[in-house]
Write a protein that holds these residues in place. Sequence first.
Motif, PDB file in Angstrom:
ATOM      1  N   LYS A 254       0.831  -1.208   0.000  1.00  0.00           N
ATOM      2  CA  LYS A 254       0.000   0.000   0.000  1.00  0.00           C
ATOM      3  C   LYS A 254       0.862   1.254   0.000  1.00  0.00           C
TER       4      LYS A 254
ATOM      5  N   ARG B 166       1.002   4.158  -2.784  1.00  0.00           N
ATOM      6  CA  ARG B 166       0.698   5.550  -2.473  1.00  0.00           C
ATOM      7  C   ARG B 166       1.773   6.485  -3.038  1.00  0.00           C
TER       8      ARG B 166
ATOM      9  N   GLU C 276      -5.612   6.813  -8.192  1.00  0.00           N
ATOM     10  CA  GLU C 276      -6.397   6.749  -6.956  1.00  0.00           C
ATOM     11  C   GLU C 276      -7.396   5.593  -7.010  1.00  0.00           C
TER      12      GLU C 276
END
Length: 584
Positions: A80, A84, A158
């Motif tokens: 993750k 990001r 996103e």
Amino acid sequence: MSNYTAPVEDMGFVLKEVVEIEKLCNETGLDSSTVEIIDTVLDAAGKLAKEEIEPINKSGDSEGLKIDDSGKVTTAAGFKEAYRHFVEGGWGSLQFSPEYGGQGVPFVVAASVQEMWHSANMSWGLCPLLTQGAVEAITLNATEDLKQRYLPKLISGEWSGTMNLTEGDAGTDVGSLKTRATQNGEHYLIRGQKIYITWGEHDMSENIIHLVLARLPNAPDGIKGISLFLVPKILVNDDGTLGKPNDLKALSIEHKIGIHACPTCVMSYGEIDGAVGYLVGEENKGIQCMFTMMNNARLTVGLQGVSISERAYQQALSFCNERVQGVAPGFKDIGPIIRHPDVQRMLANMKSITQGSRVLTYAACAEVDYSLSKLPLENLEKHERRLGLLTPIVKGWCTETAQEVASLSLQCHGGMGYVEETGIAQILRDARILPIYEGTNGIQAMDLVGRKIISDGGLGARELISEMKECTKNPAIAELVSVSQLKRFSKSIDDLDSTITIILNHSDNKELVGKIAFDTLMMAGTITASWQMLLSLDRASNAVNNHKSSAEFLKEKADTVKHFIDFILPRYLSSFTTISASAE
């Protein structure tokens, strides 16, 4: 054991000198400032790959994934966070239209960056790869309302995207799928199950946009009755905010040979009320819409072959320099195994195949940029033919050779390669999916001979052959390689031309064509890569003469190209012998 460093020098050389990115930008109307920032882009991407994406590769393979009873999938530690930073850096938006938040960079430049992601961590890199395909399908086929609502978040990264084709009884035969769609006002309700959905559920992005093939009531049988639908994991409100969860979930994740950190999901749609979906393109035209997503995805799978090869080569090179064993011919003392001739043979094969697959793949990716431009129709059609021809070659040849390079890397490690802790076993396991997904290489071969050679009477193939023959007449190339090497390449072109004639003369014999298709693909890949390697050598010489590159780089490139012509190109003779014998 980690040794990956992005080969930015060779990537930059191929982009600037072989692909001729400045010329490409000028002819296609793409932003010419790309030329000035290529080195910066490659360096920054290489840093992200090495420092954040690669370190979680081995741990992700060991840790794998978790799925709970609700269908929620938890990714491996660090995934993750790396994703990001990928989003924050704008890496997902490189090649897409500025109209929806993209940066308008040529596709071939974005491909060079993607090579790094897959070398560093193929499981992780598959997430942005699938999103790229979803963006392409929506951009080319969806309504403006769907584009405005979904593209900006997909392009930024996103939100992520998926491709949903396969079902339990509908793999290669997509036309037999059973997932259904029924109209319900301005949207549709989707019901059915899909399998092998790469990154179908995960916790890295806040929404997942599924592109799902389904059949409408009273639709024609087979592939002519399939439509494409956009089905978000979380419904999107009119103002762009996220609404309630859609009626879909991951039922399970597959336990695979490799890419352990990539969730390959069994997805269920519409168990309760029906999953809300939106038609993309026209009814019953879903296969055509999906193929706009799949064609470039096939190129990117070929690129994954380059990535795996580069990673495997680097790891073998490092190991062979460090592993001390035996006294090599010409030496008196025990030393590193890189001194041994057979080890040098394996490393040279790996390096030349990797560089050959890179320059071939980048050449094909450049054709994407040309084919999407506003060139005069005659030029545009030629680029479209070239892209169509090269796509199955890149997907097939680069992924088949990646198996060899990964296997050679393990061989260089000896017994230590057969244990997991050295990391080469993971590379070999990860690589094995490449000839299978996005259309098996047998399907790529049939696409090459059927849709690309027979369908246009060999026009695209003979255009390519004509350019290859021009290469043999280049006096600069004649000075850089030996007479026998140039003669060997020239003979391979003639044999490829003969193969095209055999295929066209037997085009009605589907059994024969089917049997020689794979050999045709491998033969075409080897010869086309040889052509691109010779062009690379010529451009490397020009770069030195124009003070753009070093003499050391030219010598290294010359050694690699000559090795390819001497040791890799002759392999085509096996395929050609098989093709000729089959025709007889």
